[in-house]
Enzyme design. Structure first.
Site, PDB file in Angstrom:
ATOM      1  N   ASP A  63       4.479   2.965   0.294  1.00 29.43           N
ATOM      2  CA  ASP A  63       3.020   3.012   0.147  1.00 29.43           C
ATOM      3  C   ASP A  63       2.419   1.611   0.212  1.00 29.43           C
ATOM      4  O   ASP A  63       3.105   0.601   0.054  1.00 29.43           O
ATOM      5  CB  ASP A  63       2.627   3.709  -1.159  1.00 29.43           C
ATOM      6  CG  ASP A  63       3.264   3.059  -2.388  1.00 29.43           C
ATOM      7  OD1 ASP A  63       4.396   2.543  -2.279  1.00 29.43           O
ATOM      8  OD2 ASP A  63       2.636   3.060  -3.460  1.00 29.43           O
ATOM      9  N   GLU A  98       4.828   4.064  -5.056  1.00 25.25           N
ATOM     10  CA  GLU A  98       5.341   3.152  -6.084  1.00 25.25           C
ATOM     11  C   GLU A  98       4.201   2.440  -6.797  1.00 25.25           C
ATOM     12  O   GLU A  98       4.306   2.092  -7.976  1.00 25.25           O
ATOM     13  CB  GLU A  98       6.290   2.127  -5.456  1.00 25.25           C
ATOM     14  CG  GLU A  98       7.049   1.272  -6.469  1.00 25.25           C
ATOM     15  CD  GLU A  98       6.249   0.115  -7.043  1.00 25.25           C
ATOM     16  OE1 GLU A  98       6.469  -0.237  -8.219  1.00 25.25           O
ATOM     17  OE2 GLU A  98       5.397  -0.443  -6.319  1.00 25.25           O
ATOM     18  N   GLU A  99       3.097   2.218  -6.076  1.00 22.08           N
ATOM     19  CA  GLU A  99       2.029   1.370  -6.593  1.00 22.08           C
ATOM     20  C   GLU A  99       1.118   2.055  -7.609  1.00 22.08           C
ATOM     21  O   GLU A  99       0.347   1.379  -8.281  1.00 22.08           O
ATOM     22  CB  GLU A  99       1.157   0.849  -5.429  1.00 22.08           C
ATOM     23  CG  GLU A  99       1.893  -0.053  -4.443  1.00 22.08           C
ATOM     24  CD  GLU A  99       2.207  -1.423  -5.020  1.00 22.08           C
ATOM     25  OE1 GLU A  99       1.809  -1.700  -6.171  1.00 22.08           O
ATOM     26  OE2 GLU A  99       2.861  -2.225  -4.323  1.00 22.08           O
TER      27      GLU A  99
END
Length: 398
Positions: A83, A141-142
């Site tokens: 991402d 992940e962010e």
């Protein structure tokens, strides 16, 4: 030629393809939980390859690719995230982001590119492998709760014996690999505090309950949590990143919105910091006769690198030091957070760093900066290091 030499030869040959993957993904970044085209690109790459490919999380874009060796052995997980961030790119590169306000400013395009190259090379030598490799292409992940937590909850990794991952960071060039043991990356939480008072004319502050002054006091008092409430030997950080109090010069506003984050290297501080921030908010509300709403989101836990698995990684990579990289360095704990922590809570393994500082750059722009860039030589270093860890651990005796 042994298996390591065969793998490395293939990875060297695949460098142009890895660079091509990275630049395509860089031009087409997508935000967390919105990675439709990125996921399709990855799935298309594996079509007609002799692997099993699944999407274990309903409604998400995660992809698990299983490479089955010919001999029995361990099951090893290798993960890369894909991402991007809500940042307008300012880097002067010919493959600049085509999606306005979205950028691969953390290096996840590079992560995906080297793992695609490594996976293809491992597929080509699967007859020489013992055990199973699970390639984990992870979404989101962010943005908490993060894709790692969803993948773990799906059960698709329940049979994985060990797991490994990498982050590229421009603190050094690709000649440097950094590792650390134990509590290695900070846990993180975020908060939004809305303070509501009574606005009015700037000439008559005594007739108001000034939310801006209350908010300023909240920000200043927050700093005493780390300096006076936490053991100096513990790492703790509380940062306010946004203080929103729009208005005119002659108007006392009735509302202020404050956003911030807490970081810690001890899981016990997660709840403690929340309770202390809540105490500060309550005291400000009483002292300035305002009301407040605290939206507190617990984020990623502390990332714990298992010492025995990290020692194995150090032993494996030490044999290649001076070959495709020059320096293997033990680094201090990192105050940034990573949702790879969710994997390591359940599966032994380690997460380490490969330098990606652009060549000739003295002061590189760090991850999450709009001018962040990646030295693409790091793709081969990452692929080789993760690859030799995998082939060693598949058939290791312990």
């Amino acid at each position: 030629m042994n298996i390591k030499e065969t793998l490395f030869e293939k990875l060297e040959a695949k460098k142009p393809q890895m660079v091509q993957h990275r630049r395509y993904l860089h031009q087409h970044p997508e935000l967390s939980f919105q990675e439709t085209e990125t996921s399709a690109y990855i799935q298309d790459f594996y079509k007609n390859k002799d692997v099993t490919m699944t999407q274990p999380v309903d409604g998400s874009h995660a992809i698990i690719v299983e490479i089955q060796g010919q001999q029995p052995g361990r099951t090893i997980g290798l993960r890369a995230d894909f991402d991007a961030l809500p940042i307008e790119e300012e880097a002067d590169v010919p493959f600049k982001s085509l999606n306005e306000g979205v950028m691969h400013a953390c290096g996840h395009d590079a992560h995906t590119a080297y793992l695609l190259g490594l996976a293809e090379a491992l597929i080509e030598i699967k007859d020489q492998l013992s055990g199973t490799i699970k390639i984990i292409h992870q979404h989101a992940e962010e943005m908490p709760p993060g894709g790692a937590q969803q993948i773990m909850a799906s059960g698709v990794l329940d049979d994985v014996d060990e797991i490994y991952g990498i982050h590229v960071v421009p603190v050094a060039g690709p000649e440097v690999i950094g590792f650390n043991k134990g509590n290695a990356f900070a846990g993180s939480s975020t908060f939004t505090l809305t303070i509501k008072g009574l606005g009015g004319h700037a000439a008559s502050p005594h007739k108001t309950h000034d939310a801006l002054v209350a908010g300023t006091n909240f920000v200043n008092t927050l700093q005493t949590i780390v300096s006076r409430r936490i053991d100096p030997s513990e790492m703790g950080v509380i940062t306010v990143g946004s203080f929103d109090a729009p208005g005119g010069a002659n108007v006392i506003q009735d509302k202020v919105t404050i956003k911030g984050t807490a970081r810690y290297l001890n899981d016990e501080l997660e709840q403690f910091m929340y309770e202390e921030i809540e105490k500060v908010a309550k005291s400000v509300a009483v002292g300035f006769d305002v009301t407040y709403d605290l939206d507190y989101q617990f984020g990623y836990p502390v990332l714990y690198n298992h010492p025995d698995k990290t020692n194995h990684v150090v032993d494996i990579l030490s044999a290649s030091q001076g070959d495709y990289f020059e320096h293997l360095i033990e680094i201090p704990a990192v105050s940034g957070s990573e949702d790879f922590a969710y994997y390591l809570k359940e599966i032994p393994g380690t997460f380490y760093i490969v330098g990606c500082k652009p060549e000739g750059t003295k002061s590189p722009y760090m991850n999450h900066h709009p001018k962040f860039e990646v030295n693409e030589d790091a793709l081969v270093v990452a692929a080789k290091s993760l690859g030799e860890i995998a082939i060693n651990r598949l058939s290791a005796a312990e």
